[in-house]
Design an enzyme around this catalytic site. Structure first.
Site, short mmCIF file in Angstrom:
data_model
loop_
_atom_site.label_atom_id
_atom_site.label_comp_id
_atom_site.label_asym_id
_atom_site.label_seq_id
_atom_site.Cartn_x
_atom_site.Cartn_y
_atom_site.Cartn_z
N ASP A 153 -26.96 -0.51 54.91
CA ASP A 153 -28.22 -0.60 54.16
C ASP A 153 -28.18 -1.97 53.47
OD1 ASP A 153 -30.62 0.05 52.93
OD2 ASP A 153 -29.63 0.93 51.20
N GLU A 162 -30.63 -1.19 58.70
CA GLU A 162 -32.03 -0.87 58.36
C GLU A 162 -32.92 -2.05 58.72
OE1 GLU A 162 -33.03 1.27 54.65
OE2 GLU A 162 -34.49 -0.32 54.37
N ASP A 188 -27.69 3.46 47.88
CA ASP A 188 -27.49 2.55 49.02
C ASP A 188 -26.38 3.07 49.94
OD1 ASP A 188 -28.92 -0.09 47.63
OD2 ASP A 188 -27.78 1.17 46.25
#
Lengths: 179, 179
Positions: B7, B68, B141
Site C-alpha cells: 500500500d 495499489e 496501511d
C-alpha cells in the site's frame, strides 16, 4: 559544476548534461532521451528508465541532478507517469549520494528566457544560444532537460549564498548567547 | 502462491505477505510498515522506501508483488507522493523479475468484503478473519497491504484461466488457418 537535467517522462525522458558556473559560458556535455515502449508493463518501463539514467550517471558523473518538479495537470494519466519517472530519477541520484534539486517549469523558463510563461520554442532557442549549439536539441524533452541543468547552475549561487548567510547568522547567534 | 502486497506511501508504506491459493485458508507470513521522515528530502525518502522494500523482498522472496493502483484524488500533494512510492515498489519488483499486479482500491475492497465501497474498518475486520489473526493489523496501511495480497491471490486464478483461454483460442485459430 556539472549538472544532469532530467525532464521526466515514461515515453520520453529528456536528459542533458551541462557544465559551468554562473556568469561564464556554459558547455553542453551530452543530451538525449531515454525512451520506453508505450505497450510495455509499467514496472518494466520504470526499470528501463532506471537503466537508461544509470548509464547517463555512469558516463557523466554529475555533481547535481536537477529534476522538473511535477504538478498535477489536466491530463491525470500523463502526470502519474511523469511523477513515477521523476521518482526513478531522484532515487538513482540519492542512491549515489548526488544532491537532487527540483525546479518548476516556470522557474526553468524564467531562468533561460526571462519569462516564466515562455513557449517551448523560445526555451529551445535560448538553450541553443546559451550552449552555442548549431540547432535546437530535439525532441523538446531533450531541450527542456538542458534548460533544467542551466537553471540549476544559475540558481545555485543564490541558494548557496543564502545557505552561507543562514550559517553565518547561526554562528553569530551562538556567539551572542555564549558572550 | 506467495504475494507481497504494497500500500504505497511516503510517510507510511504498508507491506504484507500472504501465502495461499484461492479456495483454501490463507496464511500471513509478515506485515508491517516502511516509514520515512516527513522532513527529509524527497529523494532520500524514496531511497528509504526502496531500502525498506528490498529488506521485505529479501526476507520473503514473493512470487508476485501486488501494488495499489494510484488515482488522482482530491489531495494532489498526497497523490504525488503515493505515485512516487508506488514507482519505487514496482521498480524493486521488476529489477528482480517479479511480476507486478496493480489493483484498484475498490477491487481490493470488493475482493475481501464483497463491496467496492466498504469502509476501512470493514476491510480490517475481514483481513483479520481471513488470516485468522487475533486483532486487526495496525496501522490501516498494513491491513490494506494484506488485503491487496489476498485480492491478488483470489483474482489471479480467473486471470490465469482467461490467459489460458486466450492462449487456447490463439492455438485453435492458428490450426484453423493452417488446416
Amino acid at each position: 559544476m556539472r549538472v544532469l537535467g532530467v525532464d521526466p517522462g515514461l515515453t520520453r525522458c529528456g536528459v542533458g548534461v551541462v557544465e559551468g558556473v554562473a556568469g561564464r559560458p556554459l558547455t553542453m556535455l551530452g543530451v538525449g532521451v531515454v525512451r520506453t515502449p508505450v505497450d510495455a508493463d509499467l514496472s518494466h518501463r520504470l526499470l528501463a528508465v532506471e537503466q537508461g539514467l544509470e548509464q547517463w550517471l555512469d558516463e557523466h558523473r554529475p555533481e547535481f541532478v536537477a529534476v522538473e518538479r511535477v504538478f498535477s495537470q489536466h491530463n491525470v494519466r500523463t502526470v502519474m507517469g511523469t511523477a513515477q519517472a521523476s521518482a526513478v530519477a531522484m532515487l538513482c541520484a540519492a542512491r549515489r549520494g548526488i544532491p537532487v534539486a527540483l525546479h518548476t517549469p516556470s522557474e526553468v523558463k524564467a531562468a533561460v528566457t526571462g519569462s516564466g510563461r515562455a513557449e517551448k520554442a523560445q526555451v529551445g532557442a535560448m538553450v541553443t544560444r546559451l550552449l552555442r549549439l548549431s540547432a535546437p536539441p530535439k525532441p523538446a524533452d531533450a531541450a527542456d532537460a538542458l534548460a533544467l541543468a542551466i537553471c540549476h547552475i544559475w540558481r545555485a549561487p543564490a541558494q548557496n549564498r543564502l545557505q552561507q548567510a543562514v550559517a553565518r547568522h547561526t554562528v553569530n547567534a551562538t556567539k551572542g548567547r555564549t558572550a
